[in-house]
Design a protein around this motif. Structure first.
Motif, short mmCIF file in Angstrom:
data_model
loop_
_atom_site.label_atom_id
_atom_site.label_comp_id
_atom_site.label_asym_id
_atom_site.label_seq_id
_atom_site.Cartn_x
_atom_site.Cartn_y
_atom_site.Cartn_z
N TYR A 1 0.93 -1.21 -0.05
CA TYR A 1 0.05 0.09 0.06
C TYR A 1 0.96 1.26 0.01
O TYR A 1 0.25 2.33 -0.05
CB TYR A 1 -1.20 0.03 0.96
CG TYR A 1 -1.98 -1.13 1.20
CD1 TYR A 1 -2.84 -1.51 0.04
CD2 TYR A 1 -1.92 -1.96 2.36
CE1 TYR A 1 -3.28 -2.71 0.38
CE2 TYR A 1 -2.85 -3.18 2.40
CZ TYR A 1 -3.46 -3.41 1.15
OH TYR A 1 -4.30 -4.74 1.26
N ASP A 2 2.09 1.35 0.32
CA ASP A 2 2.93 2.35 -0.38
C ASP A 2 3.28 2.37 -1.55
O ASP A 2 2.66 1.68 -2.03
CB ASP A 2 4.54 2.12 0.60
CG ASP A 2 4.53 2.29 2.25
OD1 ASP A 2 3.35 2.65 2.58
OD2 ASP A 2 5.58 1.79 2.75
N THR A 3 3.72 3.57 -1.92
CA THR A 3 3.88 3.79 -3.61
C THR A 3 5.24 3.79 -3.91
O THR A 3 6.07 4.23 -3.14
CB THR A 3 3.13 4.97 -4.00
OG1 THR A 3 3.57 6.30 -3.31
CG2 THR A 3 1.60 4.87 -3.53
N ILE A 4 5.26 3.57 -5.42
CA ILE A 4 6.60 3.82 -6.09
C ILE A 4 6.14 4.67 -7.27
O ILE A 4 5.38 4.70 -7.72
CB ILE A 4 7.05 2.47 -6.50
CG1 ILE A 4 8.44 2.60 -7.04
CG2 ILE A 4 6.14 1.59 -7.25
CD1 ILE A 4 9.24 1.14 -7.27
N GLN A 5 7.14 5.42 -7.75
CA GLN A 5 6.98 6.24 -8.93
C GLN A 5 8.39 6.42 -9.35
O GLN A 5 9.39 6.56 -8.88
CB GLN A 5 6.60 7.68 -8.59
CG GLN A 5 7.05 8.43 -7.61
CD GLN A 5 6.09 9.69 -7.33
OE1 GLN A 5 6.06 9.86 -6.13
NE2 GLN A 5 5.38 10.35 -8.08
N GLY A 6 8.23 6.66 -10.87
CA GLY A 6 9.36 6.58 -11.71
C GLY A 6 9.65 8.14 -11.81
O GLY A 6 8.66 8.99 -11.42
N PHE A 7 10.76 8.64 -12.40
CA PHE A 7 10.93 10.02 -12.96
C PHE A 7 11.23 10.08 -14.63
O PHE A 7 11.80 9.15 -15.10
CB PHE A 7 12.29 10.48 -12.27
CG PHE A 7 12.15 10.83 -10.69
CD1 PHE A 7 11.70 12.06 -10.55
CD2 PHE A 7 12.41 9.78 -9.83
CE1 PHE A 7 11.56 12.33 -9.21
CE2 PHE A 7 12.27 10.06 -8.45
CZ PHE A 7 11.84 11.23 -8.15
N ASP A 8 10.57 11.06 -15.07
CA ASP A 8 10.91 11.18 -16.31
C ASP A 8 11.63 12.61 -16.70
O ASP A 8 11.48 13.57 -15.75
CB ASP A 8 9.31 11.68 -17.07
CG ASP A 8 8.63 10.46 -17.43
OD1 ASP A 8 9.32 9.33 -17.69
OD2 ASP A 8 7.40 10.34 -17.25
N THR A 9 12.28 12.60 -17.52
CA THR A 9 13.24 13.60 -18.19
C THR A 9 12.40 14.56 -19.04
O THR A 9 12.00 14.26 -20.21
CB THR A 9 14.43 13.44 -18.74
OG1 THR A 9 15.05 12.63 -17.69
CG2 THR A 9 15.37 14.54 -18.75
N ASN A 10 11.96 15.87 -18.64
CA ASN A 10 11.28 16.63 -19.75
C ASN A 10 12.34 17.29 -20.70
O ASN A 10 13.44 17.26 -20.60
CB ASN A 10 10.45 17.71 -18.99
CG ASN A 10 11.45 18.79 -18.27
OD1 ASN A 10 12.44 18.81 -18.55
ND2 ASN A 10 10.68 19.54 -17.44
N SER A 11 11.77 18.16 -21.79
CA SER A 11 12.62 18.64 -22.84
C SER A 11 13.69 19.51 -22.27
O SER A 11 14.58 19.85 -23.07
CB SER A 11 11.76 19.22 -23.74
OG SER A 11 10.92 20.12 -23.28
N TYR A 12 13.53 19.96 -21.06
CA TYR A 12 14.58 21.00 -20.50
C TYR A 12 15.58 20.23 -19.76
O TYR A 12 16.54 20.90 -19.23
CB TYR A 12 13.97 21.84 -19.67
CG TYR A 12 12.75 22.60 -20.22
CD1 TYR A 12 13.19 23.78 -21.26
CD2 TYR A 12 11.24 22.59 -20.00
CE1 TYR A 12 12.02 24.56 -22.01
CE2 TYR A 12 10.44 23.50 -20.53
CZ TYR A 12 10.75 24.31 -21.66
OH TYR A 12 10.01 24.84 -22.34
#
Length: 176
Positions: A106-117
């Motif tokens: 029930y804890d969460t995990i999330q990824g990171f995206d690199t934006n155009s900057y």
């Protein structure tokens, strides 16, 4: 009585990190079983509801549904998300959203995206349904299987685009 296994038998059931030669079909799970399992709590093999984050040596994202945590020297725990997690990508940095020093169901995990900057943006938060203890050999086999599935999907999409292109070309030629 111990039965000698062939390489095929070992690859298909991977019973432990030492790849022992015993028949343990009641406790050993194949990669296909792990991949095809639903993420219902009751169906986890050697289920664990929490892991101590101080013991995590590495985190490896296999794809947008599978993450492996290595604890200590030879303990591996697989998280199989119920659905695809947007923003979670292979070999990518992840953020663990948890309470105290334990990562729990029930804890969460999330990824990171690199934006155009070039800056990092957080992906969607995805709930962890639980942890399945797996062996290093099972992790390696799971990686290969997921990579093969991805390659097959890419090849099928490429073939579909090629056929659509040929159909459009034939349609244009028929009009001429």
């Amino acid at each position: 009585f111990f039965k000698q296994k062939t390489a095929y038998d070992i690859a298909s059931c991977l019973v432990g990190s030492e790849m022992c030669i015993r028949d343990r079909s009641d406790t050993a799970r194949s990669v296909e079983e792990i991949i095809n399992q639903t993420s219902k709590r009751s169906e986890y093999y050697k289920e664990k509801s929490c892991i101590d984050t101080k013991r995590i040596r590495s985190t490896k994202v296999l794809d947008n549904r599978h993450v492996v945590f290595k604890l200590g020297r030879e303990k591996y725990f697989l998280v199989q998300l119920a659905n695809r997690c947007p923003g979670l990508r292979r070999n990518q940095t992840v953020k663990l959203n948890m309470r105290l020093n334990r990562l729990c169901e029930y804890d969460t995990i999330q990824g990171f995206d690199t934006n155009s900057y070039g800056s990092m943006m957080e992906g969607a938060r995805c709930m962890i349904p639980g942890f399945t203890e797996v062996t290093e050999a099972q992790v390696e086999q799971l990686e290969l299987t997921l990579r093969d599935d991805l390659d097959k999907a890419r090849a099928a999409a490429k073939e579909k685009r090629r056929l659509e292109k040929e159909a459009r070309r034939a349609k244009r030629q028929a009009k001429s």
